[in-house]
Scaffold this motif. Structure first.
Motif, PDB file in Angstrom:
ATOM      1  N   ASP A 125       0.831  -1.206   0.000  1.00  0.00           N
ATOM      2  CA  ASP A 125       0.000   0.000   0.000  1.00  0.00           C
ATOM      3  C   ASP A 125       0.864   1.255   0.000  1.00  0.00           C
ATOM      4  N   GLN A 126       1.935   1.216   0.802  1.00  0.00           N
ATOM      5  CA  GLN A 126       2.840   2.368   0.876  1.00  0.00           C
ATOM      6  C   GLN A 126       3.532   2.601  -0.474  1.00  0.00           C
ATOM      7  N   MET A 127       3.958   1.514  -1.122  1.00  0.00           N
ATOM      8  CA  MET A 127       4.592   1.638  -2.432  1.00  0.00           C
ATOM      9  C   MET A 127       3.629   2.218  -3.456  1.00  0.00           C
ATOM     10  N   ASN A 128       2.374   1.742  -3.426  1.00  0.00           N
ATOM     11  CA  ASN A 128       1.366   2.266  -4.349  1.00  0.00           C
ATOM     12  C   ASN A 128       1.123   3.753  -4.120  1.00  0.00           C
ATOM     13  N   ASP A 129       1.065   4.161  -2.846  1.00  0.00           N
ATOM     14  CA  ASP A 129       0.868   5.578  -2.530  1.00  0.00           C
ATOM     15  C   ASP A 129       2.039   6.411  -3.037  1.00  0.00           C
ATOM     16  N   SER A 133       1.949   9.283  -5.940  1.00  0.00           N
ATOM     17  CA  SER A 133       2.426  10.633  -5.647  1.00  0.00           C
ATOM     18  C   SER A 133       3.485  11.083  -6.648  1.00  0.00           C
ATOM     19  N   LYS A 134       4.411  10.168  -6.986  1.00  0.00           N
ATOM     20  CA  LYS A 134       5.463  10.516  -7.952  1.00  0.00           C
ATOM     21  C   LYS A 134       4.886  10.756  -9.337  1.00  0.00           C
ATOM     22  N   ILE A 135       3.923   9.936  -9.732  1.00  0.00           N
ATOM     23  CA  ILE A 135       3.300  10.123 -11.041  1.00  0.00           C
ATOM     24  C   ILE A 135       2.561  11.453 -11.102  1.00  0.00           C
ATOM     25  N   ASP A 136       1.829  11.806 -10.029  1.00  0.00           N
ATOM     26  CA  ASP A 136       1.126  13.090  -9.984  1.00  0.00           C
ATOM     27  C   ASP A 136       2.112  14.252 -10.075  1.00  0.00           C
ATOM     28  N   GLN A 137       3.217  14.124  -9.347  1.00  0.00           N
ATOM     29  CA  GLN A 137       4.231  15.176  -9.359  1.00  0.00           C
ATOM     30  C   GLN A 137       4.846  15.332 -10.758  1.00  0.00           C
TER      31      GLN A 137
END
Length: 202
Positions: A125-129, A133-137
């Motif tokens: 779950d943490q990796m997915n989050d 976040s990186k993709i959004d950035q």
């Protein structure tokens, strides 16, 4: 001093139940026996202090991943004193202590696997989050760069061909970086899935 005779039903045979009952009875200083019956129940005879026997009634109603007591029929009578300690009655050919030890190990293993699954789920779950976040950035950065390029195009028509080339190169660089990051992420996910499969988790 009283004598408790209890008939315990449920998943109580071949589950380590008699060993647990024996441990509890000895801890309380009782005398008596515990044995498997042909009908699938377990019979317990325990002699000792009446108040402790009342507590013992609750303690032997065990429910966990291996043992599941569904009901207990019990009756009290006067102490007979025909046994001098508490022990488990074992039929001929029964593995006895080895089975009990194996049941305890299995229970510990089940608890460990459940904990590992919880930890693994949390990490995934943490990796997915983090990935989201990186993709959004990256998308925000790309969008910001695109806006700047459009403004520069409008302001500098004379240098339009140069700006178009810069935009093209920027896109290729960003695409290359995105491709590298996605390739790396896919490789890591594949490695994790391989490790989970090799351990029999998935």
């Amino acid at each position: 001093m009283k004598r408790l005779t209890a008939y315990v039903s449920g998943n109580v045979q071949h589950s380590g139940y008699r060993a647990r009952v024996t441990d509890i009875a000895r801890m309380l200083g009782f005398k008596g026996t515990v044995e498997n019956l042909d009908d699938g129940r377990v019979k317990i005879i325990a002699e000792g202090d009446e108040d402790k026997l009342r507590w013992f009634e609750e303690a032997i109603c065990i429910k966990n991943s291996l043992i599941n007591v569904s009901s207990i029929e019990k009756e009290y009578s006067s102490q007979r004193g025909d046994v001098n300690r508490f022990y488990k009655l074992v039929e001929k050919g029964e593995t006895d202590s080895r089975l009990d030890t194996a049941a305890d190990h299995l229970k510990s293993l089940i608890v460990a696997v459940n904990r590992m699954n919880d930890n693994l789920s949390s990490k995934i779950d943490q990796m997915n989050d983090n990935l989201s976040s990186k993709i959004d950035q990256m998308n925000n950065n790309l969008s910001s760069k695109m806006d700047v390029m459009i403004d520069l195009q409008k302001d500098a028509l004379s240098g339009q061909e140069i700006l178009i080339e810069e935009v093209r190169q920027s896109r290729e660089e960003i695409k290359g970086r995105l491709d590298q990051r996605f390739d790396k992420l896919e490789s890591e996910v594949a490695e994790m899935r391989g490790a989970l499969k090799s351990k029999g988790i998935i």
